[in-house]
Write a protein that holds these residues in place. Sequence first.
Motif, PDB file in Angstrom:
ATOM      1  N   SER A  65       8.988  54.441  35.739  1.00 52.50           N
ATOM      2  CA  SER A  65       9.325  53.878  34.428  1.00 52.50           C
ATOM      3  C   SER A  65       8.067  53.481  33.664  1.00 52.50           C
ATOM      4  O   SER A  65       7.987  53.641  32.453  1.00 52.50           O
ATOM      5  CB  SER A  65      10.238  52.662  34.587  1.00 52.50           C
ATOM      6  OG  SER A  65      11.485  53.045  35.082  1.00 52.50           O
ATOM      7  N   TRP A  66       7.080  52.962  34.392  1.00 56.38           N
ATOM      8  CA  TRP A  66       5.814  52.623  33.736  1.00 56.38           C
ATOM      9  C   TRP A  66       5.128  53.868  33.199  1.00 56.38           C
ATOM     10  O   TRP A  66       4.595  53.854  32.085  1.00 56.38           O
ATOM     11  CB  TRP A  66       4.893  51.893  34.713  1.00 56.38           C
ATOM     12  CG  TRP A  66       3.569  51.610  34.092  1.00 56.38           C
ATOM     13  CD1 TRP A  66       3.276  50.597  33.230  1.00 56.38           C
ATOM     14  CD2 TRP A  66       2.366  52.357  34.240  1.00 56.38           C
ATOM     15  NE1 TRP A  66       1.954  50.667  32.843  1.00 56.38           N
ATOM     16  CE2 TRP A  66       1.376  51.746  33.458  1.00 56.38           C
ATOM     17  CE3 TRP A  66       2.029  53.489  34.970  1.00 56.38           C
ATOM     18  CZ2 TRP A  66       0.072  52.226  33.384  1.00 56.38           C
ATOM     19  CZ3 TRP A  66       0.737  53.964  34.908  1.00 56.38           C
ATOM     20  CH2 TRP A  66      -0.225  53.333  34.111  1.00 56.38           C
ATOM     21  N   LEU A  73       6.538  55.887  25.164  1.00 54.55           N
ATOM     22  CA  LEU A  73       7.071  54.839  24.298  1.00 54.55           C
ATOM     23  C   LEU A  73       5.983  53.957  23.699  1.00 54.55           C
ATOM     24  O   LEU A  73       6.138  53.449  22.598  1.00 54.55           O
ATOM     25  CB  LEU A  73       8.071  53.976  25.066  1.00 54.55           C
ATOM     26  CG  LEU A  73       9.284  54.730  25.623  1.00 54.55           C
ATOM     27  CD1 LEU A  73      10.171  53.787  26.410  1.00 54.55           C
ATOM     28  CD2 LEU A  73      10.061  55.423  24.519  1.00 54.55           C
ATOM     29  N   VAL A  74       4.890  53.765  24.414  1.00 52.87           N
ATOM     30  CA  VAL A  74       3.800  52.949  23.900  1.00 52.87           C
ATOM     31  C   VAL A  74       2.791  53.821  23.155  1.00 52.87           C
ATOM     32  O   VAL A  74       2.461  53.566  22.003  1.00 52.87           O
ATOM     33  CB  VAL A  74       3.108  52.150  25.028  1.00 52.87           C
ATOM     34  CG1 VAL A  74       1.886  51.421  24.511  1.00 52.87           C
ATOM     35  CG2 VAL A  74       4.093  51.170  25.644  1.00 52.87           C
ATOM     36  N   ASN A  75       2.294  54.846  23.822  1.00 55.26           N
ATOM     37  CA  ASN A  75       1.278  55.715  23.219  1.00 55.26           C
ATOM     38  C   ASN A  75       1.880  56.826  22.365  1.00 55.26           C
ATOM     39  O   ASN A  75       1.285  57.240  21.389  1.00 55.26           O
ATOM     40  CB  ASN A  75       0.381  56.321  24.294  1.00 55.26           C
ATOM     41  CG  ASN A  75      -0.433  55.256  24.983  1.00 55.26           C
ATOM     42  OD1 ASN A  75      -0.746  54.232  24.397  1.00 55.26           O
ATOM     43  ND2 ASN A  75      -0.764  55.478  26.240  1.00 55.26           N
ATOM     44  N   PHE A  82      -5.148  53.198  30.644  1.00 54.32           N
ATOM     45  CA  PHE A  82      -5.301  52.119  31.614  1.00 54.32           C
ATOM     46  C   PHE A  82      -6.065  50.957  31.008  1.00 54.32           C
ATOM     47  O   PHE A  82      -6.974  50.417  31.609  1.00 54.32           O
ATOM     48  CB  PHE A  82      -5.992  52.644  32.872  1.00 54.32           C
ATOM     49  CG  PHE A  82      -5.167  53.655  33.607  1.00 54.32           C
ATOM     50  CD1 PHE A  82      -4.150  53.250  34.443  1.00 54.32           C
ATOM     51  CD2 PHE A  82      -5.395  55.005  33.427  1.00 54.32           C
ATOM     52  CE1 PHE A  82      -3.377  54.188  35.116  1.00 54.32           C
ATOM     53  CE2 PHE A  82      -4.634  55.947  34.090  1.00 54.32           C
ATOM     54  CZ  PHE A  82      -3.619  55.534  34.939  1.00 54.32           C
ATOM     55  N   ALA A  83      -5.648  50.571  29.813  1.00 55.96           N
ATOM     56  CA  ALA A  83      -6.216  49.373  29.189  1.00 55.96           C
ATOM     57  C   ALA A  83      -5.638  48.150  29.911  1.00 55.96           C
ATOM     58  O   ALA A  83      -4.723  48.271  30.732  1.00 55.96           O
ATOM     59  CB  ALA A  83      -5.869  49.340  27.704  1.00 55.96           C
ATOM     60  N   SER A  84      -6.157  46.993  29.600  1.00 58.42           N
ATOM     61  CA  SER A  84      -5.702  45.790  30.309  1.00 58.42           C
ATOM     62  C   SER A  84      -4.209  45.543  30.112  1.00 58.42           C
ATOM     63  O   SER A  84      -3.512  45.131  31.048  1.00 58.42           O
ATOM     64  CB  SER A  84      -6.511  44.579  29.869  1.00 58.42           C
ATOM     65  OG  SER A  84      -6.357  44.361  28.480  1.00 58.42           O
ATOM     66  N   ALA A  85      -3.688  45.801  28.921  1.00 53.03           N
ATOM     67  CA  ALA A  85      -2.251  45.617  28.678  1.00 53.03           C
ATOM     68  C   ALA A  85      -1.422  46.604  29.507  1.00 53.03           C
ATOM     69  O   ALA A  85      -0.334  46.260  29.980  1.00 53.03           O
ATOM     70  CB  ALA A  85      -1.947  45.792  27.196  1.00 53.03           C
ATOM     71  N   ASP A  86      -1.937  47.811  29.702  1.00 56.80           N
ATOM     72  CA  ASP A  86      -1.222  48.804  30.504  1.00 56.80           C
ATOM     73  C   ASP A  86      -1.177  48.416  31.978  1.00 56.80           C
ATOM     74  O   ASP A  86      -0.159  48.588  32.641  1.00 56.80           O
ATOM     75  CB  ASP A  86      -1.886  50.183  30.354  1.00 56.80           C
ATOM     76  CG  ASP A  86      -1.859  50.679  28.924  1.00 56.80           C
ATOM     77  OD1 ASP A  86      -0.848  50.449  28.240  1.00 56.80           O
ATOM     78  OD2 ASP A  86      -2.856  51.295  28.496  1.00 56.80           O
TER      79      ASP A  86
END
Length: 129
Positions: A65-66, A73-75, A82-86
Amino acid sequence: MRTSRPLEFLIVGGFVLSVSACAAVSLVLPADAVALRVVVMGAVVPIYSFWSRSAVAGSATAVMSWFFTTGFLVNGAGELTFASADVVRALVFLGLGFAGGLPVLSRSRAGSLFGAVRTGTASMSRQNS
């Protein structure tokens, strides 16, 4: 009568659920509602983990799901970042997937994640020679 669910099928089911949920979320929620998209995908994970009665299948579903959440859905371009939020999102999904299976695991195994716990004294049989 309790039927067991093979782990192989549960992981495939989690994959199908992740793809289906990602498709539904992308069709229903607008692209600028990223936080809501992540919350909906995050809610799918512990529900499936609880239903499957498996913290392993829940964790595998969380990872899948991630992948779909971050990539589509995010990008929106199908690329993982692999940013800190990811990374935080990945850890939250993984925690939700594992935690969703814990209540059922603890109930089904007499309060232990590692098997049934025996208490009391065991009766020993004597063999007469």
